[in-house]
Motif scaffolding. Structure first.
Motif, PDB file in Angstrom:
ATOM      1  N   THR A   3      38.123 -10.582 -36.521  1.00 34.31           N
ATOM      2  CA  THR A   3      39.287 -11.468 -36.323  1.00 34.31           C
ATOM      3  C   THR A   3      39.865 -11.397 -34.835  1.00 34.31           C
ATOM      4  O   THR A   3      40.503 -10.628 -34.315  1.00 34.31           O
ATOM      5  N   ILE A   4      39.831 -12.309 -33.162  1.00 32.22           N
ATOM      6  CA  ILE A   4      39.957 -11.616 -32.349  1.00 32.22           C
ATOM      7  C   ILE A   4      40.551 -13.012 -32.174  1.00 32.22           C
ATOM      8  O   ILE A   4      40.495 -13.932 -31.618  1.00 32.22           O
ATOM      9  N   ASN A   5      41.853 -12.749 -31.187  1.00 31.66           N
ATOM     10  CA  ASN A   5      42.916 -13.616 -31.070  1.00 31.66           C
ATOM     11  C   ASN A   5      42.540 -13.601 -28.780  1.00 31.66           C
ATOM     12  O   ASN A   5      42.333 -12.834 -28.595  1.00 31.66           O
ATOM     13  N   LEU A   6      41.789 -14.752 -28.629  1.00 29.19           N
ATOM     14  CA  LEU A   6      42.531 -14.899 -26.896  1.00 29.19           C
ATOM     15  C   LEU A   6      43.016 -16.104 -26.396  1.00 29.19           C
ATOM     16  O   LEU A   6      43.434 -16.656 -27.311  1.00 29.19           O
ATOM     17  N   THR A   7      44.003 -15.559 -25.471  1.00 28.81           N
ATOM     18  CA  THR A   7      44.556 -16.215 -24.676  1.00 28.81           C
ATOM     19  C   THR A   7      43.525 -16.958 -23.284  1.00 28.81           C
ATOM     20  O   THR A   7      42.642 -16.282 -22.618  1.00 28.81           O
ATOM     21  N   VAL A   8      42.819 -18.755 -23.986  1.00 37.99           N
ATOM     22  CA  VAL A   8      42.138 -19.037 -22.276  1.00 37.99           C
ATOM     23  C   VAL A   8      42.615 -19.852 -21.943  1.00 37.99           C
ATOM     24  O   VAL A   8      43.529 -20.748 -22.212  1.00 37.99           O
ATOM     25  N   SER A   9      42.654 -20.233 -20.192  1.00 33.05           N
ATOM     26  CA  SER A   9      43.279 -21.026 -19.131  1.00 33.05           C
ATOM     27  C   SER A   9      42.120 -22.570 -18.749  1.00 33.05           C
ATOM     28  O   SER A   9      40.787 -22.316 -18.675  1.00 33.05           O
ATOM     29  N   GLY A  10      43.056 -23.207 -18.616  1.00 37.19           N
ATOM     30  CA  GLY A  10      42.241 -24.088 -17.811  1.00 37.19           C
ATOM     31  C   GLY A  10      41.777 -25.053 -18.755  1.00 37.19           C
ATOM     32  O   GLY A  10      40.633 -26.510 -18.188  1.00 37.19           O
ATOM     33  N   MET A  11      41.899 -25.294 -20.104  1.00 34.60           N
ATOM     34  CA  MET A  11      41.671 -26.411 -21.355  1.00 34.60           C
ATOM     35  C   MET A  11      43.174 -26.965 -20.910  1.00 34.60           C
ATOM     36  O   MET A  11      43.633 -27.087 -20.922  1.00 34.60           O
ATOM     37  N   THR A  12      42.009 -28.936 -20.802  1.00 33.18           N
ATOM     38  CA  THR A  12      43.258 -30.043 -20.617  1.00 33.18           C
ATOM     39  C   THR A  12      43.432 -30.748 -21.214  1.00 33.18           C
ATOM     40  O   THR A  12      43.915 -32.078 -21.408  1.00 33.18           O
ATOM     41  N   CYS A  13      41.739 -31.272 -22.194  1.00 33.55           N
ATOM     42  CA  CYS A  13      41.349 -32.086 -22.839  1.00 33.55           C
ATOM     43  C   CYS A  13      40.491 -31.536 -24.136  1.00 33.55           C
ATOM     44  O   CYS A  13      39.550 -30.427 -24.104  1.00 33.55           O
ATOM     45  N   GLY A  14      40.255 -32.323 -24.845  1.00 33.67           N
ATOM     46  CA  GLY A  14      38.503 -32.502 -26.029  1.00 33.67           C
ATOM     47  C   GLY A  14      37.492 -31.884 -25.512  1.00 33.67           C
ATOM     48  O   GLY A  14      36.462 -30.961 -25.350  1.00 33.67           O
ATOM     49  N   THR A  15      36.823 -32.427 -23.823  1.00 35.53           N
ATOM     50  CA  THR A  15      36.146 -31.813 -23.592  1.00 35.53           C
ATOM     51  C   THR A  15      35.834 -30.886 -23.408  1.00 35.53           C
ATOM     52  O   THR A  15      35.440 -29.912 -23.527  1.00 35.53           O
ATOM     53  N   CYS A  16      37.116 -29.797 -22.592  1.00 33.19           N
ATOM     54  CA  CYS A  16      36.951 -28.714 -22.173  1.00 33.19           C
ATOM     55  C   CYS A  16      37.223 -27.252 -23.968  1.00 33.19           C
ATOM     56  O   CYS A  16      36.663 -26.402 -23.435  1.00 33.19           O
ATOM     57  N   VAL A  17      37.403 -27.955 -24.749  1.00 28.54           N
ATOM     58  CA  VAL A  17      37.390 -27.069 -25.998  1.00 28.54           C
ATOM     59  C   VAL A  17      35.999 -27.578 -26.442  1.00 28.54           C
ATOM     60  O   VAL A  17      35.877 -25.968 -26.778  1.00 28.54           O
ATOM     61  N   ASN A  18      35.577 -28.442 -26.369  1.00 31.04           N
ATOM     62  CA  ASN A  18      33.379 -28.803 -26.223  1.00 31.04           C
ATOM     63  C   ASN A  18      33.178 -27.632 -25.711  1.00 31.04           C
ATOM     64  O   ASN A  18      32.424 -26.649 -26.193  1.00 31.04           O
ATOM     65  N   HIS A  19      33.455 -27.315 -24.388  1.00 31.38           N
ATOM     66  CA  HIS A  19      33.211 -26.314 -23.361  1.00 31.38           C
ATOM     67  C   HIS A  19      33.004 -24.950 -24.003  1.00 31.38           C
ATOM     68  O   HIS A  19      32.487 -24.255 -24.095  1.00 31.38           O
ATOM     69  N   VAL A  20      34.127 -24.683 -24.482  1.00 32.59           N
ATOM     70  CA  VAL A  20      34.522 -23.264 -24.523  1.00 32.59           C
ATOM     71  C   VAL A  20      34.254 -23.114 -26.225  1.00 32.59           C
ATOM     72  O   VAL A  20      33.902 -21.590 -26.093  1.00 32.59           O
ATOM     73  N   GLU A  21      34.136 -23.901 -26.892  1.00 37.84           N
ATOM     74  CA  GLU A  21      33.570 -23.602 -28.244  1.00 37.84           C
ATOM     75  C   GLU A  21      31.710 -23.097 -27.881  1.00 37.84           C
ATOM     76  O   GLU A  21      31.269 -22.259 -28.575  1.00 37.84           O
ATOM     77  N   LYS A  22      31.162 -24.719 -27.402  1.00 38.51           N
ATOM     78  CA  LYS A  22      30.032 -23.586 -27.084  1.00 38.51           C
ATOM     79  C   LYS A  22      29.843 -22.543 -26.051  1.00 38.51           C
ATOM     80  O   LYS A  22      28.948 -22.062 -27.242  1.00 38.51           O
ATOM     81  N   ALA A  23      31.079 -22.389 -25.429  1.00 35.67           N
ATOM     82  CA  ALA A  23      30.037 -20.716 -24.463  1.00 35.67           C
ATOM     83  C   ALA A  23      30.114 -19.319 -25.487  1.00 35.67           C
ATOM     84  O   ALA A  23      29.979 -18.299 -25.939  1.00 35.67           O
ATOM     85  N   ILE A  24      31.648 -19.978 -26.359  1.00 35.79           N
ATOM     86  CA  ILE A  24      31.823 -18.823 -27.074  1.00 35.79           C
ATOM     87  C   ILE A  24      30.980 -18.431 -28.394  1.00 35.79           C
ATOM     88  O   ILE A  24      30.073 -17.522 -28.840  1.00 35.79           O
ATOM     89  N   ASN A  25      30.096 -20.131 -29.306  1.00 38.56           N
ATOM     90  CA  ASN A  25      29.448 -19.992 -30.212  1.00 38.56           C
ATOM     91  C   ASN A  25      27.669 -19.595 -29.723  1.00 38.56           C
ATOM     92  O   ASN A  25      27.027 -19.133 -30.785  1.00 38.56           O
ATOM     93  N   SER A  26      27.812 -19.233 -28.220  1.00 38.38           N
ATOM     94  CA  SER A  26      26.604 -19.053 -27.723  1.00 38.38           C
ATOM     95  C   SER A  26      26.420 -17.277 -27.864  1.00 38.38           C
ATOM     96  O   SER A  26      24.963 -16.772 -27.785  1.00 38.38           O
ATOM     97  N   ILE A  27      27.090 -16.593 -28.319  1.00 38.19           N
ATOM     98  CA  ILE A  27      26.908 -15.233 -28.331  1.00 38.19           C
ATOM     99  C   ILE A  27      27.056 -14.154 -30.104  1.00 38.19           C
ATOM    100  O   ILE A  27      27.332 -15.678 -30.612  1.00 38.19           O
ATOM    101  N   ALA A  28      26.448 -13.751 -29.341  1.00 40.22           N
ATOM    102  CA  ALA A  28      26.316 -12.834 -30.986  1.00 40.22           C
ATOM    103  C   ALA A  28      26.424 -12.736 -31.667  1.00 40.22           C
ATOM    104  O   ALA A  28      27.464 -12.161 -31.008  1.00 40.22           O
ATOM    105  N   GLY A  29      27.066 -12.856 -33.303  1.00 37.99           N
ATOM    106  CA  GLY A  29      27.940 -12.352 -34.056  1.00 37.99           C
ATOM    107  C   GLY A  29      28.455 -13.282 -34.550  1.00 37.99           C
ATOM    108  O   GLY A  29      29.262 -13.681 -35.285  1.00 37.99           O
ATOM    109  N   VAL A  30      29.789 -14.248 -33.129  1.00 41.79           N
ATOM    110  CA  VAL A  30      30.327 -15.746 -33.914  1.00 41.79           C
ATOM    111  C   VAL A  30      30.062 -15.979 -34.941  1.00 41.79           C
ATOM    112  O   VAL A  30      29.081 -17.419 -34.820  1.00 41.79           O
ATOM    113  N   GLN A  31      30.728 -16.068 -35.568  1.00 35.68           N
ATOM    114  CA  GLN A  31      30.714 -17.005 -36.985  1.00 35.68           C
ATOM    115  C   GLN A  31      31.623 -18.255 -37.157  1.00 35.68           C
ATOM    116  O   GLN A  31      31.140 -19.389 -37.546  1.00 35.68           O
ATOM    117  N   ARG A  32      33.045 -18.474 -36.531  1.00 38.03           N
ATOM    118  CA  ARG A  32      33.732 -19.058 -36.342  1.00 38.03           C
ATOM    119  C   ARG A  32      34.671 -18.887 -35.641  1.00 38.03           C
ATOM    120  O   ARG A  32      35.136 -18.183 -34.655  1.00 38.03           O
TER     121      ARG A  32
END
Length: 92
Positions: A3-32
């Protein structure tokens, strides 16, 4: 599983959250991915320690500056008031 914890700047809405989740989930090894919009805290689980650079680069490519953080409290609030465009929320 790691488990790693990140601090991510620039998110202001649910669509931003979706973009962040999609970007991270595109990386090999990410499960959640768990994103807290209010604080900017992002928890990533999986076999991720060897892919940290890729995760951060994917977020930054999408306009969300990120850093590794051990602080996932409300004090880790995002400092930017905008997302992606640099001036206003991407979904307005």
């Amino acid at each position: 599983m790691e488990t790693i914890n990140l601090t991510v700047s620039g998110m202001t809405c649910g669509t931003c959250v979706n973009h962040v989740e999609k970007a991270i989930n595109s990386i090999a090894g990410v499960q959640r991915v768990e994103v807290d919009l209010a604080s900017g805290a992002v928890k990533v689980e999986g076999n991720v320690s060897q892919h940290m650079k890729e995760i951060i680069e994917a977020l930054e490519k999408d306009g969300y500056p990120a850093k590794i953080s051990s602080d996932v409290s409300p004090q880790a609030k995002a400092k930017s008031g905008s997302c992606k465009s640099g001036t206003s929320c991407c979904c307005n």
